[in-house]
Structure formats: C-alpha cells, structure tokens
Design an enzyme around this catalytic site. Structure first.
Site, PDB file in Angstrom:
ATOM      1  N   HIS A 206      -3.296   6.839   3.083  1.00  9.64           N
ATOM      2  CA  HIS A 206      -2.243   5.957   3.612  1.00  9.64           C
ATOM      3  C   HIS A 206      -0.857   6.549   3.402  1.00  9.64           C
ATOM      4  CE1 HIS A 206      -1.555   1.423   4.643  1.00  9.64           C
ATOM      5  NE2 HIS A 206      -1.098   2.260   5.560  1.00  9.64           N
TER       6      HIS A 206
ATOM      7  N   CYS B 266       0.781  -1.241   0.000  1.00  8.44           N
ATOM      8  CA  CYS B 266       0.000   0.000   0.000  1.00  8.44           C
ATOM      9  C   CYS B 266       0.811   1.289   0.000  1.00  8.44           C
ATOM     10  CB  CYS B 266      -0.948   0.002   1.203  1.00  8.44           C
ATOM     11  SG  CYS B 266      -2.213  -1.288   1.158  1.00  8.44           S
TER      12      CYS B 266
END
Length: 488
Positions: free
Chosen positions: A106, A57
């Site tokens: 993120h 991610c």
C-alpha cells in the site's frame, strides 16, 4: 575452506491490516482465539501500550517502512505520493540481508520495491484480472470472474460480512502463507533474510472461510461500547451506507460484522501457525498491525480516530533464543510503529539512518529499564463526518484529543476508563490537566504549515487539513498516477 554461516538473526515481520490492540487472546479478549500469536507473545515481548500515530493504512505503512513521523514523511491520510529516503528493507538489503515482501504494501508507485530484493505483491483481494500477483494466482487456478477475490459482494470498506465464497486454499490469507513458505524453502541459505508477510485481513471485507465464520457466529460475542458523549443514533438505523463511518446496526448485523472480523483474525493466526515451523531457530519474529478498527464502538466503524479501538495496535516481538534476550515480558512503555525500524536494525547490528525518528526498543527486549517516552503524538488529516482532522496525545494513562477544524476536545482517563466511556473534557476538576495537555500539543505542532498554532496556542482552522504535505513528490503519469489523490 567452508565459509562460516552469517551469525546475524533472520527477521520475519507478520503484519495485519486493521487489527485492534485488544484483539489477541492473550490480551484477555473474551472470545477470540489466537493461540500461535499468543505463544509468540508469551515467549517474547508484548508491548501493551502500542499505538499507530496516524491510524490509517498508507501513512501508518510509510511510518513503519521509514521510522519517521507522518508529518516527516509527508502523508497524513490515505493519499498517493512518492516515498523517498531510507527504508527498513533497504537498509537491511544494503547490509547483506535477503529481503522479500509477501502481500500488502500500500505504497506508491505500486510495484516499486522500496528496498525489497523481491516481492510477491497484492494490496488486497480485489483487483482487475492479472493486475497483481494474487489476481495472477487466481487466474492460474482457473478463477477468472471479474474481481474474483471479492465476488462475494461484501464491500471492502463496509460492515457487510459473510463466509468466504471460494475454497479456503484460494483465500488471500492462505495465499500469503503459501508465498511465505515458498520463499523460506527457496531462499539463499548463506545470508540472513528479512521477510515481511503482510495480510489484508481483518480489514474489510470480513469474509473468513466458513469454519471461522461458523465458530464465531455460534459464540456469545461482546457488543460495542457506546459512551453518551459519542451517541448520534438512539437505536439501529436502517438504510445507512454499508461504508457509513457513524453506524448503529441491528444486533443481527453487528453480530455478523464482529463474527467476520474475529474469524478473519483467527484465520490469520492459523496461517501464521503454518509458517512458524519453517523458520530457522535464529529468527526474530514480529507481529504488528497498521492500525485498529472501531468495530461499532462509540457508533463508529473503520479507523482514522484517536480512540483506542482505532489507534491502539498489537505489538509483539519474539527474539531468537539466547542469553542476550529476555522473553516472557509484558512491557508498559509507550511504543509506536516508527520504533520498529530502529529496533530491528539494532538487533541486526545495522546502523540506523539519521532520518529515523523512532526509538530502538533493544533495551526493553533485553529486559532492562528503558527511558520512557513522555507522551506519544498522533494525527490524521481528515476524520469523516467531523469537518476536521484530529490530533491526539497520550502517555498511556491519559489521552487528550483535539479537532483543529472545530476546536472540539476529548479527555479520557485510560487507567480507570480504558474503553473511553467518559469524556472528561468539560469536567472542572480536570481543567488544569487539560490546559497542560493543550500546551504540550501546541508545542508539538508549533511551526507546522497547517497553521495549527498561533501565538503559542492551539488555533481553530475551520476544516480538515491537507492530506499530503506540499513538498511530497507526486507519482507522475509514467506510473499511472498524475495527482496526489486520496485513496480508500
């Protein structure tokens, strides 16, 4: 005198988390229903050889935001570190676009805007009460249990799957679509906009609303593929951690896992279908994911691998109507996430910063011959259970994988074996090709601080690499983080 409208196109970027490149209906998936994304692909441009260079991610999202390779932005695993330099939303904002984020980012420090003029932010459905905008939303709706968004008990990185436990309108995916529609109806109509709508699904927990769960549980679902080179379990294993990277589930558990995963994608597709009618005609629509999901293939789940399930991603771009663009294309050139920033800046008529290492896909979108990328390089600092990171090269037809910690290799013929069932790394007939790929990788990695290359040849390092380059600024105590610590 009335000010003329700004003619530059609006841009909407739909982003999922952990969606495999083969998980689109239009890509030939045997059961998955994605009619709205399929329509985008059929009327736009679908790049069928699209990859995440660092399939995990945080580094993938840093690459998308900056147009830079993982080794250049400095994070090669899920780790906390400051992100410096020009960003896609920042450059568009400087050029007069109204930029807005909905959903997952993120990046660190959390709640830093990174060039977005405004944001409705939450990185996942989990979180302590009122810690992010989704938790605030649940609290306003009267849902006040601890970690209400994951009170179903399915782990955020595991294979346990089940239907969503709250009403569908409270799902993180619905919340993202609702917030996108709020922005579209309240934006400044005198300037073009860049809207990023970033869903958390189909990343675990695989908990779609019940209609989607029931739909896929009632289907004959495809089973994982497992090459002999990959097998570590002879049959299903009881007692494995629900977050186990190497996994062999019973048929019932694997069926639930896959039904939850497919249902989550179908759910996102329907919510995208809610947003599309609200877009102005002059809008570029992009659909990508940060990386894929192994989903039991080769007895792996999750990501970080070079294999197709983990590294290959969906990549669709629909340009606005007009003679300049050619829709209905399926392109074969290699593309990756760092290409998105220069492409969208090109479409918007905004100069691309010198820091960007990706390649604009504008010629491809116009239907013209494009200079092909000879090969794509990817990596991840740590692959669990292997005492190594991974490095890979692919030209879209073949793939070479090297594990610097151990020296192990894989070599796949993707043209004839797209599911990577046969590892050809020990094949005498392919030895000259493999030696050529080793030399290419050594040239790519030469001079790296990890010491991957010595005397012009790949060097075994004896373990994983550092997740963060030592020059990356730590996120200091004022922002709630003291060290460059790995995240999930």
């Amino acid at each position: 005198m009335t000010q003329p409208a700004d003619p530059r196109p609006n841009i909407v970027l739909f982003m999922t988390d952990e969606q495999r490149g083969d998980c689109l209906g239009i890509d030939g998936h045997p059961v998955l229903q994605t009619p709205y994304i399929d329509e985008l692909a059929a009327t736009g441009v679908r790049f069928r050889r699209a990859y995440s260079a660092c399939p995990v991610c945080v580094p993938a999202r840093r690459t998308l935001m900056t147009g830079r390779k993982p080794a250049s932005h400095g994070v090669l695993m899920n780790a906390v570190g400051w992100l410096d330099g020009p960003t896609l939303p920042g450059e568009l904002s400087r050029a007069g676009y109204q930029t807005h984020l909905v959903g997952k980012l993120h990046l660190f420090p959390r709640r830093r805007r990174y060039g977005f003029d405004s944001a409705v932010w939450a990185d996942s459905p989990a979180g302590e009460p009122v810690s992010d905008d989704y938790q605030l939303f649940l609290a306003r709706e009267g849902v006040r249990s601890w970690n209400a968004g994951v009170a179903h008990g399915a782990h955020q990185n595991g294979w346990v799957a089940r239907p969503w436990h709250l009403s569908e309108d409270l799902h993180f995916t619905n919340w993202c679509a609702d917030q996108a529609l709020d922005f579209l109806h309240r934006r400044d109509p005198t300037v073009p906009f860049f809207l990023k709508v970033s869903f958390h699904s189909p990343h675990q927990p695989c908990t779609p609303p019940r209609p989607y769960w029931d739909r896929y549980m009632a289907m004959d679902l495809p089973e994982p593929v497992v090459g002999d080179w990959a097998r570590v379990y002879d049959g299903p294993e009881r007692g494995l951690s629900v977050t186990s990277w190497r996994t062999a589930l019973t048929p019932e558990l694997m069926r639930q896992y896959r039904a939850g995963y497919y249902g989550a994608i179908n759910h996102i597709d329907d919510q995208i279908g809610r947003v599309l009618p609200a877009l102005p005609l002059n809008t570029v629509v992009v659909f990508v994911s940060d990386h894929g999901e192994m989903l039991g293939d080769h007895q792996w789940i999750r990501k970080r691998n070079a294999f197709e399930g983990s590294a290959r991603i969906p990549f669709v771009l629909r340009p606005p109507p007009g003679p300049r663009w050619r829709g209905g294309q399926v392109r074969d050139e290699l593309v990756e996430l760092m290409d998105l920033m220069p492409t969208l800046l090109d479409i918007a008529g905004v100069d691309t910063p010198d820091t960007v290492e990706g390649t604009s896909l504008l010629r491809s979108i116009m239907g013209e011959p494009a200079s092909p990328r000879a090969f794509l390089h990817g990596e991840c600092a740590i692959v669990p259970t292997l005492d190594s990171g991974m490095q890979y090269l692919t030209d879209g037809r073949r793939k070479y994988v090297w594990y610097p910690g151990t020296g192990a290799e894989h070599y796949f013929d993707l043209e004839n074996d797209p599911r990577e069932m046969r590892d050809l790394s020990a094949s005498p007939a392919h030895r000259p090709d493999i030696e050529d790929w080793r030399a290419r990788l050594a040239e790519e990695l030469d001079g790296r601080p990890e010491g991957f290359v010595a005397d012009g040849r790949l060097r075994v390092t004896g373990g994983p690499a550092a997740p963060v380059m030592d020059w990356v600024r730590p996120v200091d105590e004022a922002f709630g983080r003291v060290e460059l610590t790995p995240t999930v």
